[in-house]
Design a protein around this motif. Sequence first.
Motif, PDB file in Angstrom:
ATOM      1  N   PRO A   1      15.807  34.273 -17.314  1.00 44.85           N
ATOM      2  CA  PRO A   1      17.100  34.090 -18.259  1.00 44.85           C
ATOM      3  C   PRO A   1      16.363  34.873 -19.603  1.00 44.85           C
ATOM      4  O   PRO A   1      17.082  35.619 -20.298  1.00 44.85           O
ATOM      5  N   ARG A   2      14.949  34.812 -20.060  1.00 44.68           N
ATOM      6  CA  ARG A   2      14.637  35.372 -21.209  1.00 44.68           C
ATOM      7  C   ARG A   2      14.644  36.955 -21.163  1.00 44.68           C
ATOM      8  O   ARG A   2      14.657  37.574 -22.206  1.00 44.68           O
ATOM      9  N   LEU A   3      14.717  37.526 -20.114  1.00 42.64           N
ATOM     10  CA  LEU A   3      14.865  38.948 -19.771  1.00 42.64           C
ATOM     11  C   LEU A   3      16.326  39.455 -19.632  1.00 42.64           C
ATOM     12  O   LEU A   3      16.563  40.798 -19.727  1.00 42.64           O
ATOM     13  N   LEU A   4      17.081  38.517 -19.773  1.00 41.59           N
ATOM     14  CA  LEU A   4      18.586  38.999 -19.731  1.00 41.59           C
ATOM     15  C   LEU A   4      19.184  39.641 -20.960  1.00 41.59           C
ATOM     16  O   LEU A   4      18.258  39.487 -22.065  1.00 41.59           O
ATOM     17  N   ASP A   5      20.104  40.291 -20.874  1.00 36.45           N
ATOM     18  CA  ASP A   5      20.721  40.823 -22.335  1.00 36.45           C
ATOM     19  C   ASP A   5      20.681  39.606 -23.450  1.00 36.45           C
ATOM     20  O   ASP A   5      21.217  38.379 -22.704  1.00 36.45           O
ATOM     21  N   ALA A   6      20.610  39.762 -24.622  1.00 30.72           N
ATOM     22  CA  ALA A   6      20.806  38.581 -25.354  1.00 30.72           C
ATOM     23  C   ALA A   6      22.391  38.269 -25.600  1.00 30.72           C
ATOM     24  O   ALA A   6      22.500  37.152 -26.031  1.00 30.72           O
ATOM     25  N   SER A   7      23.200  38.981 -25.020  1.00 23.17           N
ATOM     26  CA  SER A   7      24.461  38.469 -25.036  1.00 23.17           C
ATOM     27  C   SER A   7      24.857  37.349 -24.057  1.00 23.17           C
ATOM     28  O   SER A   7      25.734  36.578 -24.264  1.00 23.17           O
ATOM     29  N   HIS A   8      23.937  36.966 -23.335  1.00 20.41           N
ATOM     30  CA  HIS A   8      23.875  35.732 -22.491  1.00 20.41           C
ATOM     31  C   HIS A   8      23.274  34.681 -23.107  1.00 20.41           C
ATOM     32  O   HIS A   8      23.274  33.315 -22.737  1.00 20.41           O
ATOM     33  N   GLY A   9      22.577  34.858 -24.436  1.00 18.51           N
ATOM     34  CA  GLY A   9      22.424  33.494 -25.266  1.00 18.51           C
ATOM     35  C   GLY A   9      21.098  32.718 -25.180  1.00 18.51           C
ATOM     36  O   GLY A   9      20.812  31.830 -25.485  1.00 18.51           O
ATOM     37  N   PHE A  10      20.114  33.476 -24.356  1.00 14.96           N
ATOM     38  CA  PHE A  10      18.849  33.156 -24.061  1.00 14.96           C
ATOM     39  C   PHE A  10      17.823  33.769 -25.242  1.00 14.96           C
ATOM     40  O   PHE A  10      17.883  34.731 -25.460  1.00 14.96           O
ATOM     41  N   VAL A  11      16.887  32.812 -25.424  1.00 18.72           N
ATOM     42  CA  VAL A  11      15.567  33.447 -26.632  1.00 18.72           C
ATOM     43  C   VAL A  11      14.546  33.237 -26.008  1.00 18.72           C
ATOM     44  O   VAL A  11      14.224  32.179 -25.269  1.00 18.72           O
ATOM     45  N   ASP A  12      13.883  34.267 -25.674  1.00 23.59           N
ATOM     46  CA  ASP A  12      12.235  34.107 -25.307  1.00 23.59           C
ATOM     47  C   ASP A  12      11.218  33.466 -26.144  1.00 23.59           C
ATOM     48  O   ASP A  12      10.853  33.888 -27.215  1.00 23.59           O
ATOM     49  N   THR A  13      11.112  32.189 -25.910  1.00 24.98           N
ATOM     50  CA  THR A  13      10.308  31.336 -26.751  1.00 24.98           C
ATOM     51  C   THR A  13       9.085  31.673 -26.992  1.00 24.98           C
ATOM     52  O   THR A  13       8.286  31.486 -27.862  1.00 24.98           O
ATOM     53  N   MET A  14       8.433  32.041 -26.015  1.00 28.33           N
ATOM     54  CA  MET A  14       7.077  32.632 -26.035  1.00 28.33           C
ATOM     55  C   MET A  14       6.932  33.815 -26.819  1.00 28.33           C
ATOM     56  O   MET A  14       5.889  34.122 -27.660  1.00 28.33           O
ATOM     57  N   ALA A  15       7.847  34.786 -26.937  1.00 26.48           N
ATOM     58  CA  ALA A  15       7.636  35.870 -27.773  1.00 26.48           C
ATOM     59  C   ALA A  15       8.165  35.307 -29.232  1.00 26.48           C
ATOM     60  O   ALA A  15       7.570  35.810 -30.179  1.00 26.48           O
TER      61      ALA A  15
ATOM     62  N   ASN B   1      17.073  25.579 -24.232  1.00 28.78           N
ATOM     63  CA  ASN B   1      16.516  26.851 -24.886  1.00 28.78           C
ATOM     64  C   ASN B   1      16.951  26.919 -26.333  1.00 28.78           C
ATOM     65  O   ASN B   1      15.985  27.122 -27.208  1.00 28.78           O
ATOM     66  N   ARG B   2      18.034  26.373 -26.399  1.00 24.93           N
ATOM     67  CA  ARG B   2      18.275  26.420 -28.117  1.00 24.93           C
ATOM     68  C   ARG B   2      17.660  25.176 -28.620  1.00 24.93           C
ATOM     69  O   ARG B   2      17.365  25.386 -29.963  1.00 24.93           O
ATOM     70  N   LEU B   3      17.527  24.054 -28.063  1.00 25.42           N
ATOM     71  CA  LEU B   3      16.671  22.995 -28.599  1.00 25.42           C
ATOM     72  C   LEU B   3      15.262  23.696 -28.893  1.00 25.42           C
ATOM     73  O   LEU B   3      14.600  23.302 -30.088  1.00 25.42           O
ATOM     74  N   PHE B   4      14.668  24.306 -27.874  1.00 24.12           N
ATOM     75  CA  PHE B   4      13.117  24.591 -28.393  1.00 24.12           C
ATOM     76  C   PHE B   4      12.943  25.682 -29.352  1.00 24.12           C
ATOM     77  O   PHE B   4      12.091  25.944 -29.928  1.00 24.12           O
ATOM     78  N   THR B   5      14.229  26.570 -29.435  1.00 23.62           N
ATOM     79  CA  THR B   5      13.981  27.481 -30.273  1.00 23.62           C
ATOM     80  C   THR B   5      14.364  27.183 -31.903  1.00 23.62           C
ATOM     81  O   THR B   5      13.730  27.542 -32.892  1.00 23.62           O
ATOM     82  N   ARG B   6      15.230  26.186 -31.850  1.00 23.81           N
ATOM     83  CA  ARG B   6      15.612  25.456 -33.248  1.00 23.81           C
ATOM     84  C   ARG B   6      14.320  24.470 -33.674  1.00 23.81           C
ATOM     85  O   ARG B   6      14.227  24.466 -35.052  1.00 23.81           O
ATOM     86  N   GLU B   7      13.576  23.742 -32.845  1.00 20.53           N
ATOM     87  CA  GLU B   7      12.644  22.844 -33.115  1.00 20.53           C
ATOM     88  C   GLU B   7      11.267  23.262 -32.906  1.00 20.53           C
ATOM     89  O   GLU B   7      10.919  23.369 -31.671  1.00 20.53           O
TER      90      GLU B   7
END
Length: 333
Positions: free
Chosen positions: A136-150, A70-76
């Motif tokens: 994972p994308r709907l968990l609280d942001a504190s869990h470290g996931f980013v909704d890439t579709m949004a 998820n971090r890779l897809f968000t960064r690239e």
Amino acid sequence: MRHTEPPGTEAIPKTRLRWWTELPLIVLVYACYSAGRLTVRGDVSDAVDHGLAILRVEKALFLNAEHPLNRLFTREPWLGVPADFWYASLHYLVTPVLLIWIFRSRTVRYRAARTWLMTSTFIGLIGFTLLPTCPPRLLDASHGFVDTMAYYSSYGWWGGEASAPRGLGGMTNQYAAMPSLHVGWSLWCGVVLWRYGGTRATKVAGVVYPLVTTIVVMGTANHYFLDAVAGAAVMGAGLLLTPYVMRTSDRARALLVARFTTRTASGTAVTADAPDAPAAPVTEGAGSPIVSVGCQTSAGERFPRQREQRLEPGAEPDTSPSDAGDETPAPAR
């Protein structure tokens, strides 16, 4: 190289399948599946608890691949944007295209492949009902996931509600993450391509497609790794149940046909038992087996011939053999 099956492993359909019966059946099954997903929405707090429990299990087993992907897809963006398109579209394109391809070119194997897909889909619906899961994308942001579709919504037709088009998020159940049928259906597509493709390219595609789909669903934060494992398990269960489902379907069809035939035969029997129409009167001499009725045969004739009766009333020819000993020859004709 053409794929061959061991004798007896492929059942030849007794009746030819028609597209105008198959298409409504598939549409009906998918409509029931979609309606089922919408009606089994569980409690949000339970769905979040189930998602966190899955995440804890993965961390304990060192299977937590969602965070780095998820971090890779968000960064690239060059990875994240194609992954979002992959998740939002191929799930609904590749599967029906392969169904049509099997129907047209592998008719003998189509029914088993279609039954496998439908059976597994309904098993997945049971999983959504019993275990609503927050992705994972709907968990609280504190869990470290980013909704890439949004995050990349400006690149496509989707918004911040999974792969649904903007404004239609209410038509999808965002807590139906366990099992991942994105992975399950892609595995079905992979098996079909590998088994029936017949070329090296199709075999490679049969391996690459489910693997990339598994990476995509985790990198876009739509599913956990265990969701993908559950999707594969659902397809395995559907594959094992397919022969039983097909036999049950055949028995039900045979029973319906037998009942319909019985009713039709009963109606025919009632019609046959109706009073017969009065027989036509038989005229005297009609149909008599004596072919020489009304005919006389004279000496020297081999076949009887009808003669005109010119004798006076009461003066009928004597047919008794009174002149049997008369040696006078008959006059020549």
